[in-house]
Enzyme design. Structure first.
Site, PDB file in Angstrom:
ATOM      1  N   LYS A   1     -95.174  37.383 -72.439  1.00 44.20           N
ATOM      2  CA  LYS A   1     -95.475  35.879 -72.418  1.00 44.20           C
ATOM      3  C   LYS A   1     -96.560  35.474 -72.962  1.00 44.20           C
ATOM      4  O   LYS A   1     -97.607  35.320 -72.306  1.00 44.20           O
ATOM      5  CB  LYS A   1     -95.302  35.331 -70.877  1.00 44.20           C
TER       6      LYS A   1
ATOM      7  N   CYS B   1    -113.938  36.156 -73.839  1.00 47.86           N
ATOM      8  CA  CYS B   1    -114.375  36.168 -72.296  1.00 47.86           C
ATOM      9  C   CYS B   1    -115.748  37.270 -72.402  1.00 47.86           C
ATOM     10  O   CYS B   1    -116.137  37.032 -71.380  1.00 47.86           O
ATOM     11  CB  CYS B   1    -113.120  37.120 -71.542  1.00 47.86           C
TER      12      CYS B   1
HETATM   13  P1  NDP Z   1    -105.069  30.127 -68.499  1.00 44.44           P
HETATM   14  O1  NDP Z   1    -105.492  31.222 -67.424  1.00 44.44           O
HETATM   15  O2  NDP Z   1    -104.251  29.149 -67.962  1.00 44.44           O
HETATM   16  O3  NDP Z   1    -104.045  30.950 -69.509  1.00 44.44           O
HETATM   17  C1  NDP Z   1    -103.721  32.242 -69.767  1.00 44.44           C
HETATM   18  C2  NDP Z   1    -102.618  32.717 -69.628  1.00 44.44           C
HETATM   19  O4  NDP Z   1    -101.868  32.400 -68.554  1.00 44.44           O
HETATM   20  C3  NDP Z   1    -101.878  31.830 -70.642  1.00 44.44           C
HETATM   21  O5  NDP Z   1    -100.433  32.482 -71.185  1.00 44.44           O
HETATM   22  C4  NDP Z   1    -101.002  30.922 -69.748  1.00 44.44           C
HETATM   23  O6  NDP Z   1     -99.772  30.256 -70.370  1.00 44.44           O
HETATM   24  C5  NDP Z   1    -100.716  31.694 -68.869  1.00 44.44           C
HETATM   25  N1  NDP Z   1    -100.474  30.863 -67.482  1.00 44.44           N
HETATM   26  C6  NDP Z   1    -100.835  29.529 -67.145  1.00 44.44           C
HETATM   27  N2  NDP Z   1    -100.662  29.293 -65.708  1.00 44.44           N
HETATM   28  C7  NDP Z   1     -99.946  30.533 -65.420  1.00 44.44           C
HETATM   29  C8  NDP Z   1     -99.494  30.574 -63.978  1.00 44.44           C
HETATM   30  N3  NDP Z   1     -99.390  29.793 -63.006  1.00 44.44           N
HETATM   31  N4  NDP Z   1     -98.928  32.039 -63.659  1.00 44.44           N
HETATM   32  C9  NDP Z   1     -99.020  32.724 -64.901  1.00 44.44           C
HETATM   33  N5  NDP Z   1     -99.428  32.631 -66.003  1.00 44.44           N
HETATM   34  C10 NDP Z   1     -99.963  31.597 -66.251  1.00 44.44           C
HETATM   35  O7  NDP Z   1    -106.176  29.663 -69.166  1.00 44.44           O
HETATM   36  P2  NDP Z   1    -106.572  28.135 -69.949  1.00 44.44           P
HETATM   37  O8  NDP Z   1    -105.519  28.291 -71.095  1.00 44.44           O
HETATM   38  O9  NDP Z   1    -106.122  27.039 -69.023  1.00 44.44           O
HETATM   39  O10 NDP Z   1    -108.068  28.301 -70.239  1.00 44.44           O
HETATM   40  C11 NDP Z   1    -108.859  27.674 -69.347  1.00 44.44           C
HETATM   41  C12 NDP Z   1    -110.034  28.642 -69.197  1.00 44.44           C
HETATM   42  O11 NDP Z   1    -109.669  30.047 -68.560  1.00 44.44           O
HETATM   43  C13 NDP Z   1    -110.863  28.634 -70.211  1.00 44.44           C
HETATM   44  O12 NDP Z   1    -111.767  27.505 -70.535  1.00 44.44           O
HETATM   45  C14 NDP Z   1    -111.556  29.935 -70.220  1.00 44.44           C
HETATM   46  O13 NDP Z   1    -112.670  29.859 -69.147  1.00 44.44           O
HETATM   47  C15 NDP Z   1    -110.663  30.722 -69.256  1.00 44.44           C
HETATM   48  N6  NDP Z   1    -109.815  31.677 -70.069  1.00 44.44           N
HETATM   49  C16 NDP Z   1    -110.237  33.024 -70.221  1.00 44.44           C
HETATM   50  C17 NDP Z   1    -109.572  33.801 -71.044  1.00 44.44           C
HETATM   51  C18 NDP Z   1    -110.180  35.393 -70.998  1.00 44.44           C
HETATM   52  O14 NDP Z   1    -109.991  35.945 -72.043  1.00 44.44           O
HETATM   53  N7  NDP Z   1    -110.518  35.808 -69.929  1.00 44.44           N
HETATM   54  C19 NDP Z   1    -108.600  33.650 -72.079  1.00 44.44           C
HETATM   55  C20 NDP Z   1    -108.285  31.941 -71.747  1.00 44.44           C
HETATM   56  C21 NDP Z   1    -108.786  31.370 -70.978  1.00 44.44           C
HETATM   57  P3  NDP Z   1    -100.006  28.740 -71.064  1.00 44.44           P
HETATM   58  O15 NDP Z   1    -101.105  28.817 -71.978  1.00 44.44           O
HETATM   59  O16 NDP Z   1     -98.599  28.779 -71.990  1.00 44.44           O
HETATM   60  O17 NDP Z   1     -99.919  27.945 -70.179  1.00 44.44           O
END
Ligand code: NDP
Length: 499
Positions: free
Chosen positions: A188, A297
């Site tokens: 996903k 990250c």
């Molecule tokens: P999220 O944690 O929301 O998104 C990461 C993934 O999880 C996406 O595929 C998202 O899908 C999915 N997701 C969202 N909600 C759920 C849920 N309830 N259950 C399971 N999967 C879910 O990150 P954001 O896009 O909101 O980014 C916010 C912050 O997260 C950033 O500012 C950063 O600080 C951090 N981040 C860290 C990352 C890393 O590599 N460690 C990567 C991305 C973000 P969808 O996008 O379709 O909603």
């Protein structure tokens, strides 16, 4: 004109994708689409099906069938390796196309996307070898009558939730390793960057991966992602994203006690000693915060620098950042592209405003860049940052660097460890004793000495503390998707219990 030196053209119309289950592409139909606009140009580039939880159930059922009938999980590892090696070749052949769609959806520079796809092919090659190297253990020391064997078995159906910052790279830091272990996958991707996860389905099918072993469901995190973490027929979920959603995954996994792999946030220190090669360190620190617009990250977002050189070093980093070419992601000369999502753009600008309010000194950047379209932020550096400020404590996920001076090595280590995160860290020094001491004492899953953001298929990745659980990549990353079984084998006749 050579395509690799020219600025690429935008697609004339958005490309529509179907999702992928049991070897078939399924069009969106009545589900409808969501449309992705290129963050660098603000034009529509892709359209993805709005999958439902019923679609997820269908994909999980396909992955379960494929796992249980042994079409992948029980074939000889050498045959799995052949498929992974063929996939690597196809990836190299289709690299330009994959990089193009990655850049359009994510906003990263095309040169970077090309390099990432090349790296991904290398991961498939490495995982092919790892599939064949994977083995258990034997115990010949249990006495005359007993022989013990420990085997590794694939964990089963794996749900793979990936973020938008490295849609293809993060995918490929997991998929080949999961397949090498003999598992099947339902992926996903983030709803804003799904294209290359679907292109990988085409690559794997052409490479000969049996139907049902790699399925992709596009859709929102709050519906499809959440349902995946709750799903009773998924054995493990690998999640990469925010710490907040990671916490929700932990709660959701309790239903069937599925195993979780979590790669979450980071607030990664870059420790620079006065005895470092400061020119090289300044370049590395600029790269560590500018790469992927800091939406990384493992980006080095806290600069902890020895006080005697702090002001000079700050100026050197600012000079480097001023020279970096920010602009159109489709221009091969671009080094820093667009901010991937509007929400992330607002978050970063919000932190910059907070840094100013909290009294940090703005050294460079600090604002959006206007190229007529798209969303861009200038690489930003704040001096006089204290450990209590939000820009020192919270993951900004943007090109914003917070500078904190130190006087002693103990103080540098204490500042580095003053965070709930523990994903990565770097030290810059010519003194081997300092490098080793700091590398031992800083609590982080990845550590770099006189470099940063180095990586490859061999070394594992993952975090300490609230940066996550488990490890991806390397032989560790294959083992993560297996479970061990102990087998006791009686030699001769066992001692009767009832005479
Ligand atoms: P999220 O944690 O929301 O998104 C990461 C993934 O999880 C996406 O595929 C998202 O899908 C999915 N997701 C969202 N909600 C759920 C849920 N309830 N259950 C399971 N999967 C879910 O990150 P954001 O896009 O909101 O980014 C916010 C912050 O997260 C950033 O500012 C950063 O600080 C951090 N981040 C860290 C990352 C890393 O590599 N460690 C990567 C991305 C973000 P969808 O996008 O379709 O909603």
């Amino acid at each position: 004109m050579d395509q690799r030196t020219a600025t690429l053209a935008l697609p004339a119309t958005p490309r529509s994708f179907g999702f992928f289950v049991d070897g078939q592409t399924i069009e969106a139909g009545p589900r409808g689409h969501f449309e992705r606009r290129s963050p660098g140009h603000d034009v529509p580039v892709t359209r993805m099906p709005k999958c439902t939880t019923a679609d997820l159930d269908m994909a999980v059922a396909a992955a379960r069938r494929a796992f249980e009938d042994g079409r992948w999980s029980r074939i000889p590892a050498v045959e799995r390796a052949d498929v992974l090696l063929r996939a690597a070749q196809i990836l190299r052949r289709r690299a330009e196309e994959i990089a193009y769609w990655e850049t359009l959806e994510n906003g990263k520079p095309i040169s970077q996307a090309r390099a990432e796809v090349g790296g991904c092919a290398g991961m498939f090659e490495y995982a092919a070898g790892a599939a064949r190297a994977l083995h258990g253990d034997a115990f010949n020391n249990l006495g005359e009558g007993m022989f013990g064997v420990v085997t590794r078995e694939p964990i089963g159906v794996v749900g793979l939730i990936t973020p938008w910052n490295f849609p293809f790279l993060i995918l490929c830091e997991r998929v080949p390793y999961i397949l090498a272990a003999g598992c099947t996958i339902v992926a996903k991707p983030s709803e804003v960057t799904s294209a290359t996860t679907l292109l990988l389905a085409e690559v794997l099918a052409e490479a000969g991966l049996p139907a049902g072993c790699y399925n992709v469901v596009t859709g929102s995190g709050s519906t499809v992602g959440q349902a995946m973490t709750e799903h009773a027929d998924i054995d493990m979920v690998s999640f990469t994203g925010s710490t907040a959603v990671g916490r929700r995954c932990v709660a959701a996994a309790a239903g069937n006690f599925k195993k979780l792999g979590l790669e979450l946030g980071g607030k990664n220190p870059q420790i620079v000693f006065a005895d470092a090669d400061l020119e090289d360190a300044a370049d590395g620190v600029a790269f560590g915060i500018g790469f992927n617009t800091g939406q990384c990250c493992v980006s080095g977002s806290r600069l902890i620098v020895e006080r005697s050189v702090a002001r000079d070093f700050e100026a050197m980093v600012a000079a480097k950042l001023a020279k970096v070419k920010v602009g159109d992601p489709l221009d091969p000369e671009t080094q820093i592209g667009a901010i991937t999502t509007t929400a992330q753009n607002d978050t970063i600008l919000g932190y910059i405003a907070k840094g100013k309010q909290e009294g940090a000194r703005l050294v460079c950047g600090g604002d959006r860049l206007d190229f007529g379209r798209g969303q861009y932020i200038a690489p930003t550096l704040f001096g006089d940052v204290t450990g209590t400020m939000a820009i020192a404590r919270e993951e900004i996920f943007g090109p914003v660097l917070a500078v904190m001076p130190f006087d002693t090595m103990e103080e540098a280590i204490a500042i580095a460890n003053d965070t709930v995160y523990g994903l990565a860290a770097s030290v810059w020094t010519k003194n081997i004793d300092k490098a080793l001491t700091v590398s031992r004492r800083v609590r982080a899953g990845r550590f770099w000495v006189n470099t940063t953001l180095a990586g490859g298929p061999e070394l594992p990745i993952g975090g300490f503390k609230q940066s996550g659980w488990g490890r991806e990549a390397g032989i560790y990353g294959v083992e993560e998707y297996t479970q061990v079984k102990s087998v006791h084998i009686e030699i001769g006749k066992r001692q009767p219990w009832v005479g």
